[in-house]
Design an enzyme around this catalytic site. Structure first.
Site, short mmCIF file in Angstrom:
data_model
loop_
_atom_site.label_atom_id
_atom_site.label_comp_id
_atom_site.label_asym_id
_atom_site.label_seq_id
_atom_site.Cartn_x
_atom_site.Cartn_y
_atom_site.Cartn_z
N LYS A 25 40.73 56.45 25.40
CA LYS A 25 41.07 57.03 26.70
C LYS A 25 41.13 58.55 26.62
CE LYS A 25 44.60 57.12 30.33
NZ LYS A 25 45.79 56.48 30.90
N HIS A 32 5.69 28.23 27.13
CA HIS A 32 6.29 28.75 28.37
C HIS A 32 7.47 27.88 28.83
CE1 HIS A 32 3.27 31.79 28.58
NE2 HIS A 32 2.27 30.93 28.76
#
Length: 520
Positions: free
Chosen positions: A137, A276
């Site tokens: 922070k 596929h």
């Protein structure tokens, strides 16, 4: 406090190179603060270290559960150097400008097969994430490091310019928040499976760790990577060892996942070929992988080119010779065990990706939830695996023993085909083989037509599996006219009677499973 010292707080579970980092910081004028095992490692290296308990004036208590959770530590991390200087002087707070923290080994603990709940809970870090979040922070003033891989870079910047650059502090702060987020996500997901029994989650986090950057996504203009869920065992692609070949692509991994889902539906020796995301070849045969492969390839040898081939049994040199004899190009070959002789033969095809699964894959299940990203969120569901195959005979005719076995095979493959899914299958030469697939069509009747069109063997006498019910008799009638003699489907349509009338009129067989297996 004009003679303010520069403090570095080091408290790590992974102690790789921590003495190297500590030595570099001391040489740069930092005072080291540390606790427990990290402090011992630094002292063993001959470095001066101030114990956190000495610095705070408060002993470690409750078996070490409370060490760094103290105002003098967190004020030193969170204080704004310009706005809070006077308050820091008033309370005898020193600025802590550098933090190196990584967390208790929760992931390693829960990865043990016999882990106890109380041991897992003891390895939930509290002070570490608090320090990381405080430092991240306040990254405008504090450098926070979570990985030994970053030690060298920050030391280099400190030596060159006397401080870590803004860009590096910002990057490391983001990395720290990612680290704590993944850590908390792993804890919450693991505990939710054990402590929140029967309670639906309303909030959560998905812990993720990047395994590798992929060359690109489904298409060259899309960035892509492979991410795994830390601590997750079972059927995880991250547990597969690549023995040789080119780097796996996004499409390779997606197809490999689909192929493995399909082949491990079977308990008998099986081979599945995927192209596929859909099986284009599949077979089971008691003789083993070679015969299963030959049958699977014969189901659609044209579509198999460039596909993924997977086995649910270890493969040996004879199996590899069978694959090579086919003279079909495959992107990937995968199996739960590959003999040394087989590996040597496979090396002749340098670009072929050869993947060895963990031996326990056969008995394992996928962990966690099945997830799909959608715009603005995620869709989560249970994995569609392991469901028992049961049915009721809905037609006048009952399946004979051979038909029943073939229907079971067809149903197991059908659940791995994209909806609307239609599968034709046959019993052949002591095994079972896929004989035509209709996948991903918007109309079920079109999927039936496509499966018949793709059949490489006689359709007469074949069985047909449908992943969902037939909404009209038309698809069934087309299949009957082509010679299909037995059907397996969930049932449940308002027109089931009309469908069954067509089946009974042809003296064919139809069974209802009562369970749908859509795969969108």
């Amino acid at each position: 406090m004009s003679d303010r010292r520069r403090f570095a707080l080091l408290s790590v579970s992974d102690k790789t190179d921590i003495a190297v980092l500590g030595k570099g910081l001391v040489e740069l004028g930092f005072t080291l603060l540390s606790t427990g095992g990290t402090r011992n490692r630094l002292m063993e290296a001959g470095l001066p270290v101030v114990a956190v308990s000495e610095y705070t004036g408060h002993p470690e208590i409750m078996n070490g559960r409370v060490k760094t959770l103290h105002p003098r530590i967190h004020a030193g991390l969170l204080g704004l150097r310009d706005a809070h200087a006077d308050e820091a002087d008033q309370h005898n707070v020193d600025w802590i400008d550098f933090v190196a923290v990584n967390l208790y080994p929760f992931e390693a603990t829960i990865s043990k097969a016999d882990v106890r709940l109380e041991d897992a809970i003891e390895n939930i870090d509290i002070g570490g994430p608090s320090m990381l979040r405080s430092a991240a922070k306040n990254h405008r003033f504090v450098t926070v490091v979570t990985s030994p891989l970053d030690y060298g870079h920050v030391l280099e910047e400190l030596r060159e310019g006397g401080q870590v650059t803004d860009a590096t502090r910002q990057r490391l702060a983001v990395k720290a928040f990612q680290h704590t987020a993944a850590y908390d996500g792993l804890i919450s997901s693991w505990l939710s499976e054990r402590l929140a029994v029967g309670e639906a989650a309303v909030e959560g986090a998905l812990p993720l760790r990047k395994v590798q950057t992929l060359r690109y996504g489904e298409n060259p203009h899309q960035r892509a990577g492979f991410w795994t869920t830390p601590g997750e065992g079972g059927r995880s692609l991250s547990r597969i060892a690549q023995l040789q070949g080119k780097t796996l692509s996004f499409n390779n991994l997606a197809d490999l996942d689909g192929c493995l889902r399909a082949v491990f539906e079977f308990t008998e020796p099986a081979c599945v070929i995927v192209k596929h995301m859909n099986p284009c070849g599949a077979a089971v045969h008691s003789d083993g992988p070679s015969r299963a492969f030959e049958l699977a390839l014969s189901g659609d040898p044209v579509s198999a080119y460039g596909g993924i081939v997977a086995f649910n049994r270890p493969i040996d040199a004879d199996d590899v010779r069978t694959i090579r004899k086919a003279r079909t190009f495959f992107e990937v070959v995968a199996a739960p065990g590959i003999s040394e002789a087989a590996r040597e033969l496979l090396k002749a095809r340098e670009k072929l990706r050869v993947m060895e699964l963990p031996a326990d894959w056969i008995e394992s299940r996928p962990a966690g939830m099945d997830a799909r990203r959608v715009q603005g969120g995620w869709l989560l569901q249970d994995w569609d695996v392991g469901a028992e195959i049961g049915w009721t005979v809905a037609s006048r005719e009952r399946p004979d023993e051979a038909q029943a076995a073939t229907l079971r095979f067809a149903w197991q493959i059908c659940r791995s085909v994209k909806s609307n899914a239609i599968v034709l299958a046959r019993a052949l030469d002591g095994g079972f083989v896929l004989n035509g697939v209709g996948a991903g069509q918007m109309s079920r009747v079109d999927s039936v037509r496509l499966a018949i069109q793709k059949a490489t063997r006689e359709v007469t006498g074949a069985v047909l599996a449908s992943d969902a019910f037939f909404p009209f008799p038309d698809g069934v009638q087309i299949a009957l006219e082509a010679g299909v003699k037995a059907f397996i489907q969930p049932g449940g349509s308002i027109r089931d009677e009309a469908v069954l009338e067509a089946v009974d009129g042809a003296d064919a067989v139809m069974v209802f499973t009562g369970m749908r297996h859509f795969r969108h």
